[in-house]
Design an enzyme around this catalytic site. Structure first.
Site, mmCIF file in Angstrom:
data_model
loop_
_atom_site.group_PDB
_atom_site.id
_atom_site.type_symbol
_atom_site.label_atom_id
_atom_site.label_comp_id
_atom_site.label_asym_id
_atom_site.label_seq_id
_atom_site.Cartn_x
_atom_site.Cartn_y
_atom_site.Cartn_z
ATOM 1 N N ASN A 1 110.550 -108.465 41.974
ATOM 2 C CA ASN A 1 110.212 -109.760 41.398
ATOM 3 C C ASN A 1 111.162 -110.112 40.263
ATOM 4 O O ASN A 1 111.301 -109.351 39.303
ATOM 5 C CB ASN A 1 108.785 -109.739 40.846
ATOM 6 C CG ASN A 1 108.413 -111.068 40.192
ATOM 7 O OD1 ASN A 1 108.267 -112.074 40.881
ATOM 8 N ND2 ASN A 1 108.284 -111.087 38.870
ATOM 9 N N GLU A 2 111.795 -111.263 40.363
ATOM 10 C CA GLU A 2 112.591 -111.850 39.291
ATOM 11 C C GLU A 2 113.631 -110.922 38.677
ATOM 12 O O GLU A 2 113.515 -110.492 37.514
ATOM 13 C CB GLU A 2 111.671 -112.392 38.187
ATOM 14 C CG GLU A 2 110.773 -113.502 38.670
ATOM 15 C CD GLU A 2 110.145 -114.319 37.549
ATOM 16 O OE1 GLU A 2 110.181 -113.875 36.386
ATOM 17 O OE2 GLU A 2 109.638 -115.404 37.824
ATOM 18 N N ARG B 1 99.430 -112.376 47.149
ATOM 19 C CA ARG B 1 100.621 -111.640 46.725
ATOM 20 C C ARG B 1 100.269 -110.829 45.477
ATOM 21 O O ARG B 1 99.913 -111.396 44.440
ATOM 22 C CB ARG B 1 101.750 -112.632 46.403
ATOM 23 C CG ARG B 1 102.944 -111.958 45.791
ATOM 24 C CD ARG B 1 104.041 -112.927 45.367
ATOM 25 N NE ARG B 1 105.080 -112.164 44.709
ATOM 26 C CZ ARG B 1 105.594 -112.435 43.515
ATOM 27 N NH1 ARG B 1 105.213 -113.489 42.833
ATOM 28 N NH2 ARG B 1 106.522 -111.656 43.005
ATOM 29 N N TYR C 1 109.498 -122.734 37.713
ATOM 30 C CA TYR C 1 108.563 -123.343 36.770
ATOM 31 C C TYR C 1 109.073 -124.629 36.119
ATOM 32 O O TYR C 1 108.336 -125.557 35.923
ATOM 33 C CB TYR C 1 108.193 -122.335 35.659
ATOM 34 C CG TYR C 1 107.321 -121.208 36.168
ATOM 35 C CD1 TYR C 1 105.940 -121.303 36.133
ATOM 36 C CD2 TYR C 1 107.887 -120.050 36.713
ATOM 37 C CE1 TYR C 1 105.128 -120.282 36.617
ATOM 38 C CE2 TYR C 1 107.080 -119.021 37.199
ATOM 39 C CZ TYR C 1 105.700 -119.146 37.145
ATOM 40 O OH TYR C 1 104.898 -118.144 37.635
ATOM 41 N N HIS D 1 102.311 -99.824 23.329
ATOM 42 C CA HIS D 1 101.622 -98.806 22.528
ATOM 43 C C HIS D 1 102.436 -98.411 21.291
ATOM 44 O O HIS D 1 101.880 -98.088 20.252
ATOM 45 C CB HIS D 1 101.328 -97.551 23.373
ATOM 46 C CG HIS D 1 100.314 -97.815 24.448
ATOM 47 N ND1 HIS D 1 100.150 -97.019 25.555
ATOM 48 C CD2 HIS D 1 99.407 -98.807 24.592
ATOM 49 C CE1 HIS D 1 99.190 -97.505 26.324
ATOM 50 N NE2 HIS D 1 98.730 -98.594 25.764
ATOM 51 N N ASP E 1 96.137 -102.496 28.754
ATOM 52 C CA ASP E 1 95.298 -101.304 28.958
ATOM 53 C C ASP E 1 94.069 -101.602 29.827
ATOM 54 O O ASP E 1 93.671 -100.787 30.653
ATOM 55 C CB ASP E 1 94.805 -100.741 27.615
ATOM 56 C CG ASP E 1 95.917 -100.043 26.838
ATOM 57 O OD1 ASP E 1 97.073 -100.067 27.303
ATOM 58 O OD2 ASP E 1 95.629 -99.488 25.754
ATOM 59 N N GLU F 1 106.152 -118.045 43.422
ATOM 60 C CA GLU F 1 105.432 -118.404 42.192
ATOM 61 C C GLU F 1 105.748 -119.825 41.779
ATOM 62 O O GLU F 1 106.897 -120.274 41.860
ATOM 63 C CB GLU F 1 105.844 -117.509 41.010
ATOM 64 C CG GLU F 1 105.178 -116.177 40.961
ATOM 65 C CD GLU F 1 105.580 -115.363 39.738
ATOM 66 O OE1 GLU F 1 105.780 -115.945 38.653
ATOM 67 O OE2 GLU F 1 105.695 -114.140 39.892
ATOM 68 N N ASN G 1 110.618 -118.177 42.646
ATOM 69 C CA ASN G 1 109.694 -118.420 41.531
ATOM 70 C C ASN G 1 110.301 -119.544 40.712
ATOM 71 O O ASN G 1 111.418 -119.407 40.196
ATOM 72 C CB ASN G 1 109.582 -117.190 40.617
ATOM 73 C CG ASN G 1 108.878 -116.017 41.277
ATOM 74 O OD1 ASN G 1 108.549 -116.051 42.459
ATOM 75 N ND2 ASN G 1 108.647 -114.972 40.503
ATOM 76 N N GLN H 1 99.774 -106.849 34.900
ATOM 77 C CA GLN H 1 99.120 -107.996 34.291
ATOM 78 C C GLN H 1 97.616 -108.058 34.566
ATOM 79 O O GLN H 1 96.887 -108.730 33.844
ATOM 80 C CB GLN H 1 99.792 -109.291 34.778
ATOM 81 C CG GLN H 1 101.216 -109.409 34.279
ATOM 82 C CD GLN H 1 101.893 -110.671 34.767
ATOM 83 O OE1 GLN H 1 102.434 -110.706 35.863
ATOM 84 N NE2 GLN H 1 101.879 -111.715 33.957
ATOM 85 N N HIS I 1 107.213 -105.258 40.160
ATOM 86 C CA HIS I 1 107.006 -106.417 39.287
ATOM 87 C C HIS I 1 107.024 -105.907 37.839
ATOM 88 O O HIS I 1 106.032 -105.956 37.128
ATOM 89 C CB HIS I 1 105.690 -107.121 39.633
ATOM 90 C CG HIS I 1 105.594 -108.531 39.123
ATOM 91 N ND1 HIS I 1 105.326 -109.614 39.944
ATOM 92 C CD2 HIS I 1 105.722 -109.041 37.879
ATOM 93 C CE1 HIS I 1 105.283 -110.723 39.212
ATOM 94 N NE2 HIS I 1 105.521 -110.400 37.955
HETATM 95 C C1 BGC Z 1 106.504 -113.760 36.354
HETATM 96 C C2 BGC Z 1 105.031 -113.584 36.091
HETATM 97 C C3 BGC Z 1 104.654 -114.397 34.874
HETATM 98 C C4 BGC Z 1 104.879 -115.850 35.196
HETATM 99 C C5 BGC Z 1 104.479 -116.837 34.110
HETATM 100 C C6 BGC Z 1 107.005 -115.154 36.133
HETATM 101 O O1 BGC Z 1 108.136 -115.090 35.326
HETATM 102 O O2 BGC Z 1 106.863 -113.239 37.590
HETATM 103 O O3 BGC Z 1 104.755 -112.236 35.955
HETATM 104 O O4 BGC Z 1 103.369 -114.152 34.417
HETATM 105 O O5 BGC Z 1 106.235 -116.064 35.487
HETATM 106 O O6 BGC Z 1 105.267 -116.689 32.980
#
Ligand code: BGC
Length: 512
Positions: free
Chosen positions: A192-193, A103, A335, A65, A78, A405, A333, A45, A148
């Site tokens: 990760n995830e 991290r 959200y 690509h 890229d 996260e 993580n 990223q 990741h």
């Molecule tokens: C991921 C990140 C992502 C973030 C926001 C997580 O699912 O680990 O790579 O950018 O959430 O969507």
């Protein structure tokens, strides 16, 4: 006592849809002594330099690509934030913020261009060595994620996470990383995830490699990924921990699934089990193995559908033991939150076979919940974070939790007071409520240090404390208002609902 009853009100209210959790209840709240703050990023990223210094192709290079417009703005990583060249500026931003740890993740094909340990790239591995040295120079602790999502494309061509040999491939790569950086890196995250790796990458087409082989490839991935994680854990635990004395853990993505009404309690419980319990239970429960309900439901559906065995590959008793207890922290993580119900409408709603058909319920976010600025599916539901932390505390014997996260997406623009800052205040307050109730949360890592390549959303969706100008080849980074808020929080080790920065000029405080 006051805080305890506030937490209680929060719990009751949420079940019946009351908004009490969203009001500002405390002006200034202190974080516990020793609580650590950081920010998170990931190699694909931010780094760019996708083919520089011998780096081999990964599954995101390959997908973007070959099929650019699977990404919303037809972009790719890229160049991204050009952190391969600008890591010193990245560390400078961390010093401006005053964070305790950073991290970031390693790119497997940058360090091992053949995918295997027969050849270690000198410039590729040196890049991370330089970054680590730069961090340590300013007392910023590196927290390194091994994986990741940027799998070497070559391994994908051999089946990727559906090939059981990946357990050894990943373990070899982990051993190389521990050997290269173990003298300076104390804290490691294996993967990760897992849900996004397995479900989105293999059971759907919303992450590379976008296989979309539902209810089969995703479950094969789950088993291999857990064994690969466990193998890396055991290598670290037995061979490196005695010398390094560090920690190693996994970062699970867990959104929270709340019953729509009291009669949906079982449906919501099963949603939590299928979505993230499938990874958490084998590692953090006393018994190990997949959650019993997940095993039962997938086995029953598989039999009904004419399969000769469960589509979810079983663990042997030895494997159950091998995976159990392999994480020093519950890396989390988180959200957002969804409501769950189950009724007749579910029949025929999903592909057969598929994980969602096996689970058999519906989840959604009510339109009255505040939506995320750049994403309708990322609604602001702080009480879900509180309840999730309570569930982890209760189900897994109060493990130490590391928030790997949490964050909020906007579009471009530096004033994020009513968006990101508001989200962070509410979620951090919910986290403090959970700590007051006894959750053992030790650290919080905000996603993300700066805007970066947001996977399928490309550069439309911005998660950064710092805005990055992607049309400028120099990729300048500019602090948003939230960067000043985060800095003040770290300075005072307290969450202040009313803090307003009196400057837009970022400086480095003494001692950073
Ligand atoms: C991921 C990140 C992502 C973030 C926001 C997580 O699912 O680990 O790579 O950018 O959430 O969507």
């Amino acid at each position: 006592m006051l805080l305890k009853s506030a937490g209680f009100i929060l719990l009751i209210c949420t079940l019946f849809g009351c908004e009490a959790a969203q009001v500002e209840r405390h002006d200034v709240r202190k974080f516990p002594e020793g609580f650590q703050f950081g920010t998170s990023t990931a190699s694909y990223q931010i780094e760019g330099s996708w083919n520089v210094d011998g780096k081999a192709e990964n599954i995101w290079d390959h997908m973007t690509h070959n099929n650019p417009c699977v990404i919303a703005d037809c972009s790719n990583g890229d160049v991204a934030c050009d952190s391969y060249n600008q890591y010193k500026r990245d560390v400078e931003m961390m010093r401006e913020l005053g964070i305790d740890f950073y991290r970031f993740s390693l790119s497997w094909p940058r360090i091992l261009p053949t995918s295997f340990p027969d050849y270690i790239s000198e410039p590729g591995s040196q890049y991370y060595s330089n970054l680590i040295d730069e961090l340590l120079k300013y007392n910023i602790e590196p927290v390194v994620t091994l994986y990741h999502w940027d799998l070497p494309q070559k391994l994908q061509e051999m089946g990727g996470w559906t090939n059981p040999h990946i357990v050894d491939w990943f373990a070899d790569y982990a051993r190389v990383a521990f050997t290269l950086y173990g003298d300076r890196v104390k804290h490691w995250i294996t993967i990760n995830e897992p849900r996004e790796v397995c479900y989105q990458g293999y059971g759907a087409n919303t992450k590379a490699p976008a296989l979309n082989i539902k209810g089969v490839a995703d479950y094969m991935c789950v088993k291999n990924l857990l064994l690969a994680h466990a193998k890396a854990y055991h290598i670290f635990d037995q061979e490196f921990r005695p010398k390094l004395n560090g920690s190693i853990f996994i970062a699970l993505s867990a959104q929270f699934y709340e019953p729509e009404t009291e009669k949906e309690i079982v449906a919501a419980k099963e949603a939590n089990q299928f979505e993230w319990g499938i990874y958490a239970h084998p590692i953090f429960s006393d018994t190990g193995d997949y959650p019993p309900i997940v095993k039962e439901k997938v086995a029953a559906k598989s039999a009904e559908q004419g399969f000769f065995r469960s589509r979810l590959p079983e663990f042997t008793p030895e494997e159950v033991d091998y995976v159990k207890g392999t994480s020093d922290y519950f890396g989390l993580n988180h959200y957002t939150t969804f409501l769950v119900y189950r009724n007749e409408s579910v029949a025929g709603m999903y592909d057969v076979p598929s994980m969602y058909d096996d689970l058999g319920n519906v989840h959604y976010q009510p339109s009255e919940w505040e939506y995320g600025a750049a994403s309708v599916n990322m609604r602001v539901v702080p009480w879900g974070f509180y309840k999730l932390l309570a569930l982890i505390r209760e189900d897994f014997n109060n493990p130490p939790v590391f928030i790997t996260e949490n964050g909020y997406a906007t579009f471009t623009g530096l004033d994020d007071t009513s968006t990101r800052i508001s989200y962070l205040r509410q979620y951090l307050s919910a986290l403090l409520d959970a700590i007051d109730e006894g959750s053992d949360v030790r650290a919080y890592s905000l996603w993300s240090l700066m805007d970066n390549f947001e996977w399928m959303f490309g550069y439309n969706s911005r998660f950064g404390l710092y805005e990055v100008n992607f049309s400028d080849p120099a990729r300048p980074r500019t602090p948003r208002k939230s960067a000043f808020m985060y800095k003040q929080m770290l300075r005072t080790r307290a969450l202040d609902w009313h803090y307003e920065p009196d400057t837009t000029v970022m400086t480095i405080d003494e001692g950073h």
